[in-house]
Write an enzyme that holds these catalytic residues in place. Sequence first.
Site, PDB file in Angstrom:
ATOM      1  CG  HIS A   1      -1.991  -1.046   1.196  1.00 52.32           C
ATOM      2  ND1 HIS A   1      -3.258  -0.871   0.692  1.00 52.32           N
ATOM      3  CD2 HIS A   1      -1.948  -2.338   1.624  1.00 52.32           C
ATOM      4  CE1 HIS A   1      -3.959  -1.992   0.819  1.00 52.32           C
ATOM      5  NE2 HIS A   1      -3.185  -2.906   1.375  1.00 52.32           N
TER       6      HIS A   1
ATOM      7  CG  ASN B   1      -8.064  -4.074   1.110  1.00 52.40           C
ATOM      8  OD1 ASN B   1      -7.325  -3.108   1.271  1.00 52.40           O
ATOM      9  ND2 ASN B   1      -7.630  -5.317   1.141  1.00 52.40           N
TER      10      ASN B   1
HETATM   11 FE1  HDD Z   1      -2.467  -4.876   5.485  1.00 53.85          FE
HETATM   12  C1  HDD Z   1      -0.947  -1.877   5.135  1.00 53.85           C
HETATM   13  C2  HDD Z   1      -5.423  -3.517   4.339  1.00 53.85           C
HETATM   14  C3  HDD Z   1      -3.945  -7.982   5.578  1.00 53.85           C
HETATM   15  C4  HDD Z   1       0.276  -6.126   6.970  1.00 53.85           C
HETATM   16  N1  HDD Z   1      -3.065  -3.061   4.841  1.00 53.85           N
HETATM   17  C5  HDD Z   1      -2.287  -1.934   4.790  1.00 53.85           C
HETATM   18  C6  HDD Z   1      -3.074  -0.828   4.340  1.00 53.85           C
HETATM   19  C7  HDD Z   1      -4.333  -1.293   4.109  1.00 53.85           C
HETATM   20  C8  HDD Z   1      -4.330  -2.696   4.423  1.00 53.85           C
HETATM   21  C9  HDD Z   1      -5.513  -0.490   3.616  1.00 53.85           C
HETATM   22  C10 HDD Z   1      -2.565   0.587   4.125  1.00 53.85           C
HETATM   23  C11 HDD Z   1      -2.737   1.421   5.368  1.00 53.85           C
HETATM   24  C12 HDD Z   1      -2.296   2.833   5.093  1.00 53.85           C
HETATM   25  O1  HDD Z   1      -2.956   3.505   4.286  1.00 53.85           O
HETATM   26  O2  HDD Z   1      -1.302   3.259   5.688  1.00 53.85           O
HETATM   27  N2  HDD Z   1      -4.283  -5.624   4.973  1.00 53.85           N
HETATM   28  C13 HDD Z   1      -5.393  -4.884   4.616  1.00 53.85           C
HETATM   29  C14 HDD Z   1      -6.551  -5.745   4.588  1.00 53.85           C
HETATM   30  C15 HDD Z   1      -6.137  -6.992   4.930  1.00 53.85           C
HETATM   31  C16 HDD Z   1      -4.716  -6.919   5.189  1.00 53.85           C
HETATM   32  C17 HDD Z   1      -7.960  -5.291   4.269  1.00 53.85           C
HETATM   33  C18 HDD Z   1      -6.935  -8.243   5.072  1.00 53.85           C
HETATM   34  C19 HDD Z   1      -8.089  -8.301   5.662  1.00 53.85           C
HETATM   35  N3  HDD Z   1      -1.926  -6.723   6.127  1.00 53.85           N
HETATM   36  C20 HDD Z   1      -2.687  -7.858   6.109  1.00 53.85           C
HETATM   37  C21 HDD Z   1      -1.968  -8.925   6.765  1.00 53.85           C
HETATM   38  C22 HDD Z   1      -0.770  -8.401   7.183  1.00 53.85           C
HETATM   39  C23 HDD Z   1      -0.769  -7.018   6.763  1.00 53.85           C
HETATM   40  C24 HDD Z   1      -2.488 -10.342   6.964  1.00 53.85           C
HETATM   41  C25 HDD Z   1       0.377  -9.040   7.915  1.00 53.85           C
HETATM   42  C26 HDD Z   1       0.331 -10.122   8.612  1.00 53.85           C
HETATM   43  N4  HDD Z   1      -0.637  -4.161   5.873  1.00 53.85           N
HETATM   44  C27 HDD Z   1       0.335  -4.838   6.527  1.00 53.85           C
HETATM   45  C28 HDD Z   1       1.573  -4.022   6.790  1.00 53.85           C
HETATM   46  C29 HDD Z   1       1.136  -2.624   6.263  1.00 53.85           C
HETATM   47  C30 HDD Z   1      -0.229  -2.884   5.672  1.00 53.85           C
HETATM   48  C31 HDD Z   1       2.817  -4.606   6.293  1.00 53.85           C
HETATM   49  C32 HDD Z   1       2.106  -1.882   5.337  1.00 53.85           C
HETATM   50  C33 HDD Z   1       2.098  -0.455   5.798  1.00 53.85           C
HETATM   51  C34 HDD Z   1       1.364  -0.482   7.055  1.00 53.85           C
HETATM   52  O3  HDD Z   1       0.958  -1.753   7.340  1.00 53.85           O
HETATM   53  O4  HDD Z   1       1.128   0.454   7.778  1.00 53.85           O
HETATM   54  O5  HDD Z   1       1.869  -4.019   8.128  1.00 53.85           O
END
Ligand code: HDD
Length: 698
Positions: A80, A153
């Site tokens: 993202h 999402n």
């Molecule tokens: Fe995630 C970012 C949505 C599963 C780990 N995720 C991130 C963002 C969104 C989502 C909208 C951007 C937030 C922003 O604007 O700063 N992610 C989802 C949705 C998921 C999902 C809807 C399933 C239901 N994500 C998911 C899992 C993991 C992560 C299973 C890890 C185990 N997601 C992350 C992250 C991020 C991220 C690596 C990258 C930047 C952040 O978190 O802040 O930790």
Amino acid sequence: MAPTNASVEDGKFRDMEKDTIELNGKQHMTTDYGIKISDPDHWLRVGNNSNTGPSLLEDQIAREKIMRFDHERIPERVVHARGTGAFGTFKLFESASDVTTAGVLTDTSRTTPLFLRFSTVQGSKGSADTVRDVRGFAVKMYTEEGNWDIVGNNIPVFFIQDAIKFPDIIHSVKPEPHNEVPQGQSAHNNFWDFVYMHSETTHMNYWQMSDRAIPRSYRMMQGFGVNTYSLINSEGKRHFVKFHFKPELGVHSLVWDEALKICGQDPDFHRKDLISAIEAGQFPRWKFGLQVLPEEKKDDFDFDPLDATKVWPEELIPIRYIGEMELNRNVDEFFPQTEQAAFCTSHIVPGIDFSDDPLLQGRNFSYFDTQISRLGPNWEELPVNRPVCPYMNLVNRDGAMKHRITKGTVNYWPNRFEANPPAKPEQGGFTSYPERTQGIKARLLSDKFAEHYNQAQVFYNSLSQIEKMHMAKAFSFELDHCDDPVVYKRMAERIATVSLELAQTVATNVGADTPTKALKANKGETAKGLSQLEYMPEKPTIATRRIAILIADGFDYASYNTMKEALTAQNAFVFTIGAQRQGVKSETGEKVVPDHFFSGMRSTLFDAVFVPGGKHIESLAKNGVAKFWITESFAHLKPIAGINEAVPFIGRQIGLDEVHVAASGTTVTESYGVVTGHGNGSALKVSNVGPDSKGLAE
Ligand code: HDD
């Protein structure tokens, strides 16, 4: 200074004001340590007028400038990375006090400030907006009881069931390790290899191949919390819950050809769309809804309600819309207010709790952790992230970039002063739901997680013919970009678990063996709420739709102006596209300065086009760009309107005789989204140009 409690509409605005300054044009430039700078343009060096000479390390002003610049970037989000955000408000119109004690969901007198960041998933920070991808929909509500983040999402399900698989799915979709290709695309071997290897991705993969993954605008997407959370009411009873956001403007998508072209023509298309709508006071709004399931009914379904690869069918668990979200303020500065915005699924407030959704459980660890590497341990103190309610924790302190200064002599609990005591539940202290749980220690998921195809079939069956056609093209495009036969052959076969017909079309297009039998019977079951055609705006509107008016010297001013005024009155964004921006003269001598010249824009960046009558048609007919504008608009099934001399011109570009109408009197004809008229400009009623005849295009 601790932020003050502010539940009023501008609560977050007032909170951030303390850290906001105007760029004062009159103030002299200083170094970051405060001395006035006399020459920011030349490095201190030893030389003379004929000899520049070496630069001196001594120049603290030059060194500060260069060193600050050298460290300007922070790591981009690991997923993202590309996104944009805006501030807004949340209001409840119905209390959910039967299921929760959370103030934000029960107090209808409150206005809760919020920040929302939209994003794509795969691409880097500098990638294009309109790629085929899932869109992030992350909301941070600054409630009176602390921050509540819904990190969702625009698609209601996810690729994987267990958080431990997240690095695998993301590695597979991101650019491949040997050459860092491709950018902003899932169309490559590794992603589709992963999809094949993990049948649990099937449902989400179908959503991703649908038009949902190429939205027309961030303002025209649904938002979903995706994971299952819990709501706890005043009796301590738990309901499971899914969160929904439904856009007032309806759900609309680009067509693939448009999306591809816009990637190059205007990579910031979605950012600019959001910013300009808010700037114009056309605030996007979403209805906020809950799907609520009493805890004891959890096992009543053939799927596990805690499995994030499944939707909760609305026929079984209806959505209860109880609030409205509005985005009404753009950020003042992108880096501190959007790049540094950071969300955590673990940020919940009393009255809301987690569930044992195995994806959510892992997410609750991952988000806080990633913010530490991206922003440092004090990331929650940054202006965009900090709560608007009073917050104080005498133990959580220090760490890089600590900003707030807390006076006092103790930093542990309990202490002899009883300073900073925890709050009892009746004082608002968070308590976890006392879930009864038992089991063996094992790496497991409940049995119902093993079924992966039923809901993908229902989703596919519920789409219109047009959406299904788009999906066939999407699968074909993606697999055509895979050059390892193992990958596209196996995937074409896998599609036969959902639809044999789809699998056969895709196999033909991508050169796989044509499957001959369905791998799973499809009973044709459909469900509501899945096709995006169900989400048209409550009130049809052309507000904020981008409409181009094409003119060259000799255009008819009356029809130009009548149409422009009528469209503007309905809050459409009208752009005059002229042969040259120096100015275009009408038949009757009026001069109009166009917003753009023909080659500065493309039809893909607009929702509709109007061509006024007049002698200018002679030059438009000789101009390839103007002609292609009409042809391309027609290919993308956009409303096209023309009047008088423009009618045969339009007809010729699109090869349709039907647009020719009787040349006498005042008539308006519509055909295939083409509106033509004769008479004076007011003959063309704006309602005939409304959205949305799109959808047939490829
Ligand atoms: Fe995630 C970012 C949505 C599963 C780990 N995720 C991130 C963002 C969104 C989502 C909208 C951007 C937030 C922003 O604007 O700063 N992610 C989802 C949705 C998921 C999902 C809807 C399933 C239901 N994500 C998911 C899992 C993991 C992560 C299973 C890890 C185990 N997601 C992350 C992250 C991020 C991220 C690596 C990258 C930047 C952040 O978190 O802040 O930790």
